[in-house]
Design a protein around this motif. Structure first.
Motif, PDB file in Angstrom:
ATOM      1  N   TYR A  76     -32.021 -39.792 -17.708  1.00 25.37           N
ATOM      2  CA  TYR A  76     -30.707 -40.440 -17.779  1.00 25.37           C
ATOM      3  C   TYR A  76     -29.682 -39.500 -17.164  1.00 25.37           C
ATOM      4  O   TYR A  76     -29.487 -38.380 -17.642  1.00 25.37           O
ATOM      5  CB  TYR A  76     -30.320 -40.741 -19.226  1.00 25.37           C
ATOM      6  CG  TYR A  76     -31.189 -41.766 -19.926  1.00 25.37           C
ATOM      7  CD1 TYR A  76     -32.066 -42.594 -19.223  1.00 25.37           C
ATOM      8  CD2 TYR A  76     -31.133 -41.923 -21.317  1.00 25.37           C
ATOM      9  CE1 TYR A  76     -32.858 -43.529 -19.866  1.00 25.37           C
ATOM     10  CE2 TYR A  76     -31.913 -42.863 -21.979  1.00 25.37           C
ATOM     11  CZ  TYR A  76     -32.775 -43.653 -21.249  1.00 25.37           C
ATOM     12  OH  TYR A  76     -33.563 -44.582 -21.901  1.00 25.37           O
TER      13      TYR A  76
ATOM     14  N   ALA B  25     -30.097 -44.534 -25.692  1.00 19.97           N
ATOM     15  CA  ALA B  25     -28.945 -44.027 -24.939  1.00 19.97           C
ATOM     16  C   ALA B  25     -28.126 -43.050 -25.765  1.00 19.97           C
ATOM     17  O   ALA B  25     -27.281 -42.331 -25.216  1.00 19.97           O
ATOM     18  CB  ALA B  25     -28.070 -45.195 -24.480  1.00 19.97           C
TER      19      ALA B  25
ATOM     20  N   ILE C  49     -27.615 -39.412 -24.743  1.00 19.40           N
ATOM     21  CA  ILE C  49     -26.674 -39.032 -23.690  1.00 19.40           C
ATOM     22  C   ILE C  49     -25.425 -38.432 -24.314  1.00 19.40           C
ATOM     23  O   ILE C  49     -24.821 -39.025 -25.209  1.00 19.40           O
ATOM     24  CB  ILE C  49     -26.309 -40.257 -22.831  1.00 19.40           C
ATOM     25  CG1 ILE C  49     -27.572 -40.849 -22.186  1.00 19.40           C
ATOM     26  CG2 ILE C  49     -25.283 -39.897 -21.771  1.00 19.40           C
ATOM     27  CD1 ILE C  49     -27.349 -42.177 -21.497  1.00 19.40           C
TER      28      ILE C  49
ATOM     29  N   LYS D  13     -22.835 -42.819 -21.575  1.00 20.05           N
ATOM     30  CA  LYS D  13     -23.550 -43.526 -22.641  1.00 20.05           C
ATOM     31  C   LYS D  13     -23.121 -44.989 -22.702  1.00 20.05           C
ATOM     32  O   LYS D  13     -23.956 -45.899 -22.836  1.00 20.05           O
ATOM     33  CB  LYS D  13     -23.276 -42.841 -23.983  1.00 20.05           C
ATOM     34  CG  LYS D  13     -24.026 -43.433 -25.160  1.00 20.05           C
ATOM     35  CD  LYS D  13     -23.571 -42.810 -26.472  1.00 20.05           C
ATOM     36  CE  LYS D  13     -23.757 -41.313 -26.474  1.00 20.05           C
ATOM     37  NZ  LYS D  13     -23.388 -40.699 -27.783  1.00 20.05           N
TER      38      LYS D  13
ATOM     39  N   THR E  31     -24.524 -46.897 -19.656  1.00 18.71           N
ATOM     40  CA  THR E  31     -25.973 -47.047 -19.782  1.00 18.71           C
ATOM     41  C   THR E  31     -26.316 -48.145 -20.783  1.00 18.71           C
ATOM     42  O   THR E  31     -27.217 -48.963 -20.536  1.00 18.71           O
ATOM     43  CB  THR E  31     -26.619 -45.719 -20.208  1.00 18.71           C
ATOM     44  OG1 THR E  31     -26.314 -44.711 -19.240  1.00 18.71           O
ATOM     45  CG2 THR E  31     -28.123 -45.860 -20.323  1.00 18.71           C
TER      46      THR E  31
ATOM     47  N   LEU F 204     -28.116 -43.535 -13.334  1.00 13.16           N
ATOM     48  CA  LEU F 204     -28.067 -43.748 -14.781  1.00 13.16           C
ATOM     49  C   LEU F 204     -29.448 -43.712 -15.413  1.00 13.16           C
ATOM     50  O   LEU F 204     -29.679 -43.021 -16.401  1.00 13.16           O
ATOM     51  CB  LEU F 204     -27.397 -45.088 -15.093  1.00 13.16           C
ATOM     52  CG  LEU F 204     -25.887 -45.156 -14.897  1.00 13.16           C
ATOM     53  CD1 LEU F 204     -25.414 -46.608 -14.983  1.00 13.16           C
ATOM     54  CD2 LEU F 204     -25.170 -44.301 -15.922  1.00 13.16           C
ATOM     55  N   ILE F 205     -30.380 -44.491 -14.866  1.00  8.10           N
ATOM     56  CA  ILE F 205     -31.717 -44.596 -15.461  1.00  8.10           C
ATOM     57  C   ILE F 205     -32.769 -44.471 -14.369  1.00  8.10           C
ATOM     58  O   ILE F 205     -32.872 -45.326 -13.487  1.00  8.10           O
ATOM     59  CB  ILE F 205     -31.910 -45.939 -16.197  1.00  8.10           C
ATOM     60  CG1 ILE F 205     -30.862 -46.130 -17.283  1.00  8.10           C
ATOM     61  CG2 ILE F 205     -33.318 -46.018 -16.786  1.00  8.10           C
ATOM     62  CD1 ILE F 205     -30.916 -47.501 -17.961  1.00  8.10           C
TER      63      ILE F 205
ATOM     64  N   SER G   7     -27.377 -32.674 -15.848  1.00 10.91           N
ATOM     65  CA  SER G   7     -26.805 -34.015 -15.882  1.00 10.91           C
ATOM     66  C   SER G   7     -25.624 -34.110 -14.914  1.00 10.91           C
ATOM     67  O   SER G   7     -24.822 -33.194 -14.797  1.00 10.91           O
ATOM     68  CB  SER G   7     -26.343 -34.339 -17.307  1.00 10.91           C
ATOM     69  OG  SER G   7     -25.794 -35.622 -17.359  1.00 10.91           O
TER      70      SER G   7
END
Length: 219
Positions: free
Chosen positions: A7, A49, A52, A58, A61, A158-159, A209
């Motif tokens: 993520y 999520a 995150i 978050k 997502t 994001l994913i 991240s």
């Protein structure tokens, strides 16, 4: 298969599956009807999520999760890795059998697609041992809700879900270790043209991240 989740470029978990029919990656383990979960498929759930740390990331997502309820089906055999997109949200991917290497590959809904070709990997691995090419890629990357591959860094997505056949990973690791020894391998025989997989009929190293506050997603 080894399935790893990222993520915003941050590793958040992984699962392994060896079920003969494959697995379904989705949000919920509660949808256990045969319509969604044919017998023999393993259920693998997206990590929460809540893992995150960035609040905005978050929130976006979780919004994207709203379009991924039905998820995707994955199957692995000696011929490669196959996928079927069930979810409403768009899914893009990279893999050695995908058409494009430098622009987005979009998976159509309810269509079975071969995203990794095992025999192609072994042919390229043989070329690597013969000093004719670079070490071939053994991984498949799925990107949910955002176009991929593109010019954006992986850590901005994001994913992301990384999928790899475990025994293929072992071949690649061994080749990396022995790349100076000029070893030779024998590629497997080419599969017969009708040796493809069909899912049961269903409704027809870690990077830091990085998240953009103006993140755009597509559904």
């Amino acid at each position: 298969m080894l399935i790893s989740f990222y993520y915003g470029g941050k590793f958040v978990g992984h699962s392994t599956t060896s079920y003969p029919e494959g697995c379904r990656i989705s949000l919920s383990l509660l949808l256990s009807t045969k319509m969604y979960d044919p017998e023999g498929l393993e259920n693998i759930r997206f990590p929460s999520a809540d893992l995150i740390q960035n609040d905005r990331q978050k929130q976006v997502t979780k919004k994207l999760f709203g379009h991924l309820e039905r998820g995707v089906l994955l199957h692995s055999n000696k011929n490669g890795i196959f996928i079927k997109r069930l979810c409403q949200g768009r899914v893009f991917c990279s893999g050695n059998s995908m058409m494009f290497k430098d622009r987005p590959n979009k998976l159509e809904r309810d269509e079975v697609v071969k995203i990794f070709d095992t025999n192609q990997f072994f042919r390229e691995l043989q070329q690597f041992y013969n000093n004719q090419s670079q070490l071939p890629e053994s991984r498949v990357i799925l990107c949910f809700g955002e176009e991929f591959p593109d010019m954006a860094p992986l850590r901005s997505k994001l994913i992301l879900v990384q999928v790899e056949q475990i025994y293929i990973q072992q071949f690649r690791d061994e080749a990396r270790k022995n790349c100076q020894n000029n070893l030779m391998i024998q590629p497997p025989e080419e599969p017969h043209p009708d040796q493809v997989f069909r899912f049961p009929d269903i409704c027809g190293p870690h990077q830091r991240s990085f998240f953009r506050e103006n993140q755009q997603i597509t559904v």
